[in-house]
Motif scaffolding. Sequence first.
Motif, PDB file in Angstrom:
ATOM      1  N   ARG A  64     -30.831  56.011 -20.540  1.00  0.00           N
ATOM      2  CA  ARG A  64     -30.187  55.242 -19.482  1.00  0.00           C
ATOM      3  C   ARG A  64     -28.954  55.991 -18.993  1.00  0.00           C
ATOM      4  O   ARG A  64     -28.257  56.623 -19.792  1.00  0.00           O
ATOM      5  CB  ARG A  64     -29.775  53.867 -19.993  1.00  0.00           C
ATOM      6  CG  ARG A  64     -29.132  53.021 -18.925  1.00  0.00           C
ATOM      7  CD  ARG A  64     -28.864  51.618 -19.372  1.00  0.00           C
ATOM      8  NE  ARG A  64     -27.916  51.018 -18.446  1.00  0.00           N
ATOM      9  CZ  ARG A  64     -27.233  49.925 -18.703  1.00  0.00           C
ATOM     10  NH1 ARG A  64     -27.379  49.297 -19.856  1.00  0.00           N
ATOM     11  NH2 ARG A  64     -26.391  49.453 -17.819  1.00  0.00           N
ATOM     12  N   ASN A  65     -28.696  55.913 -17.695  1.00  0.00           N
ATOM     13  CA  ASN A  65     -27.495  56.487 -17.101  1.00  0.00           C
ATOM     14  C   ASN A  65     -26.477  55.389 -16.849  1.00  0.00           C
ATOM     15  O   ASN A  65     -26.845  54.247 -16.557  1.00  0.00           O
ATOM     16  CB  ASN A  65     -27.821  57.199 -15.787  1.00  0.00           C
ATOM     17  CG  ASN A  65     -28.600  58.465 -16.025  1.00  0.00           C
ATOM     18  OD1 ASN A  65     -28.299  59.215 -16.943  1.00  0.00           O
ATOM     19  ND2 ASN A  65     -29.602  58.710 -15.212  1.00  0.00           N
ATOM     20  N   PHE A  66     -25.203  55.760 -16.964  1.00  0.00           N
ATOM     21  CA  PHE A  66     -24.101  54.824 -16.796  1.00  0.00           C
ATOM     22  C   PHE A  66     -23.065  55.434 -15.861  1.00  0.00           C
ATOM     23  O   PHE A  66     -22.814  56.637 -15.918  1.00  0.00           O
ATOM     24  CB  PHE A  66     -23.408  54.560 -18.143  1.00  0.00           C
ATOM     25  CG  PHE A  66     -24.293  53.940 -19.180  1.00  0.00           C
ATOM     26  CD1 PHE A  66     -24.336  52.555 -19.343  1.00  0.00           C
ATOM     27  CD2 PHE A  66     -25.079  54.735 -20.005  1.00  0.00           C
ATOM     28  CE1 PHE A  66     -25.146  51.981 -20.302  1.00  0.00           C
ATOM     29  CE2 PHE A  66     -25.894  54.159 -20.971  1.00  0.00           C
ATOM     30  CZ  PHE A  66     -25.932  52.774 -21.114  1.00  0.00           C
ATOM     31  N   PRO A  67     -22.402  54.598 -15.039  1.00  0.00           N
ATOM     32  CA  PRO A  67     -21.246  55.110 -14.285  1.00  0.00           C
ATOM     33  C   PRO A  67     -20.173  55.587 -15.271  1.00  0.00           C
ATOM     34  O   PRO A  67     -20.012  55.013 -16.348  1.00  0.00           O
ATOM     35  CB  PRO A  67     -20.765  53.881 -13.497  1.00  0.00           C
ATOM     36  CG  PRO A  67     -21.964  52.980 -13.423  1.00  0.00           C
ATOM     37  CD  PRO A  67     -22.708  53.213 -14.717  1.00  0.00           C
ATOM     38  N   GLY A  68     -19.457  56.626 -14.904  1.00  0.00           N
ATOM     39  CA  GLY A  68     -18.467  57.226 -15.806  1.00  0.00           C
ATOM     40  C   GLY A  68     -17.148  56.496 -15.855  1.00  0.00           C
ATOM     41  O   GLY A  68     -16.107  57.077 -15.557  1.00  0.00           O
ATOM     42  N   THR A  69     -17.181  55.224 -16.246  1.00  0.00           N
ATOM     43  CA  THR A  69     -15.961  54.429 -16.360  1.00  0.00           C
ATOM     44  C   THR A  69     -15.832  53.884 -17.782  1.00  0.00           C
ATOM     45  O   THR A  69     -16.821  53.742 -18.495  1.00  0.00           O
ATOM     46  CB  THR A  69     -15.965  53.240 -15.377  1.00  0.00           C
ATOM     47  OG1 THR A  69     -17.025  52.344 -15.740  1.00  0.00           O
ATOM     48  CG2 THR A  69     -16.152  53.708 -13.934  1.00  0.00           C
ATOM     49  N   GLY A  84     -16.132  61.518 -15.919  1.00  0.00           N
ATOM     50  CA  GLY A  84     -15.072  60.530 -15.743  1.00  0.00           C
ATOM     51  C   GLY A  84     -14.408  60.547 -14.374  1.00  0.00           C
ATOM     52  O   GLY A  84     -13.559  59.712 -14.087  1.00  0.00           O
ATOM     53  N   LEU A  85     -14.807  61.477 -13.524  1.00  0.00           N
ATOM     54  CA  LEU A  85     -14.251  61.527 -12.169  1.00  0.00           C
ATOM     55  C   LEU A  85     -14.922  60.474 -11.289  1.00  0.00           C
ATOM     56  O   LEU A  85     -16.015  59.993 -11.617  1.00  0.00           O
ATOM     57  CB  LEU A  85     -14.455  62.926 -11.577  1.00  0.00           C
ATOM     58  CG  LEU A  85     -13.730  64.065 -12.297  1.00  0.00           C
ATOM     59  CD1 LEU A  85     -14.084  65.405 -11.661  1.00  0.00           C
ATOM     60  CD2 LEU A  85     -12.224  63.836 -12.287  1.00  0.00           C
ATOM     61  N   PRO A  86     -14.294  60.108 -10.166  1.00  0.00           N
ATOM     62  CA  PRO A  86     -14.924  59.127  -9.277  1.00  0.00           C
ATOM     63  C   PRO A  86     -16.356  59.547  -8.926  1.00  0.00           C
ATOM     64  O   PRO A  86     -16.612  60.696  -8.555  1.00  0.00           O
ATOM     65  CB  PRO A  86     -14.027  59.138  -8.038  1.00  0.00           C
ATOM     66  CG  PRO A  86     -12.679  59.536  -8.571  1.00  0.00           C
ATOM     67  CD  PRO A  86     -12.983  60.531  -9.668  1.00  0.00           C
ATOM     68  N   GLY A  87     -17.277  58.628  -9.090  1.00  0.00           N
ATOM     69  CA  GLY A  87     -18.697  58.909  -8.831  1.00  0.00           C
ATOM     70  C   GLY A  87     -19.423  59.569  -9.993  1.00  0.00           C
ATOM     71  O   GLY A  87     -20.626  59.801  -9.921  1.00  0.00           O
ATOM     72  N   ARG A  93     -13.662  61.040 -20.720  1.00  0.00           N
ATOM     73  CA  ARG A  93     -12.284  61.507 -20.848  1.00  0.00           C
ATOM     74  C   ARG A  93     -12.143  63.008 -20.578  1.00  0.00           C
ATOM     75  O   ARG A  93     -11.133  63.458 -20.031  1.00  0.00           O
ATOM     76  CB  ARG A  93     -11.765  61.205 -22.253  1.00  0.00           C
ATOM     77  CG  ARG A  93     -10.309  61.601 -22.434  1.00  0.00           C
ATOM     78  CD  ARG A  93      -9.826  61.340 -23.818  1.00  0.00           C
ATOM     79  NE  ARG A  93      -9.564  59.906 -23.951  1.00  0.00           N
ATOM     80  CZ  ARG A  93      -9.276  59.315 -25.097  1.00  0.00           C
ATOM     81  NH1 ARG A  93      -9.253  60.007 -26.212  1.00  0.00           N
ATOM     82  NH2 ARG A  93      -9.025  58.036 -25.129  1.00  0.00           N
ATOM     83  N   HIS A  94     -13.143  63.798 -20.962  1.00  0.00           N
ATOM     84  CA  HIS A  94     -12.973  65.249 -20.959  1.00  0.00           C
ATOM     85  C   HIS A  94     -13.921  66.009 -20.037  1.00  0.00           C
ATOM     86  O   HIS A  94     -13.918  67.245 -20.061  1.00  0.00           O
ATOM     87  CB  HIS A  94     -13.151  65.791 -22.382  1.00  0.00           C
ATOM     88  CG  HIS A  94     -12.191  65.204 -23.354  1.00  0.00           C
ATOM     89  ND1 HIS A  94     -10.835  65.427 -23.309  1.00  0.00           N
ATOM     90  CD2 HIS A  94     -12.387  64.374 -24.414  1.00  0.00           C
ATOM     91  CE1 HIS A  94     -10.235  64.773 -24.294  1.00  0.00           C
ATOM     92  NE2 HIS A  94     -11.159  64.124 -24.970  1.00  0.00           N
TER      93      HIS A  94
END
Length: 142
Positions: free
Chosen positions: A16-21, A63-66, A58-59
């Motif tokens: 599964r893919n998740f938004p990076g938040t 974690g960047l927008p989008g 975090r690294h």
Amino acid sequence: MSPALNSPKEIHRWCRNFPGTRAQISEARQFVTSYLGDRPETDTAQLVVSELATNAIRHTRSGLPGGRFGVTVHAGIDLLIIAVLDEGSPSVPHLCQAEDEEQSGRGLHLVETLTTRWGIHGDETGRTVWALLPLTPKHPTA
């Protein structure tokens, strides 16, 4: 819906893919819980995926927008593979020395302690950090 991890001859894999938040770290833990159910290893697997997903947002560019990160859980008869795919970064994940002031790398110490083995595959365009957890047999042999 939980996969049938009862058959000793079957191998199952969920991705599964998740938004990076940050909010998605708890979703990644729930994803692992949905996969494993009430197995004894569920809490450890949740902690491992939490550390790896946290590192991804975090690294890395995840974690960047989008940005996004992916989670794969793959169970065999007696082994669970947890893998987190990130969108890469110039730096390579590594263990920091205990005396390091920086917080970075301490989560990997935890992953190393809780798992049989862990590793990294990929480069600055995208990496997968994986960890192996032994599974307790559902149906012990006589």
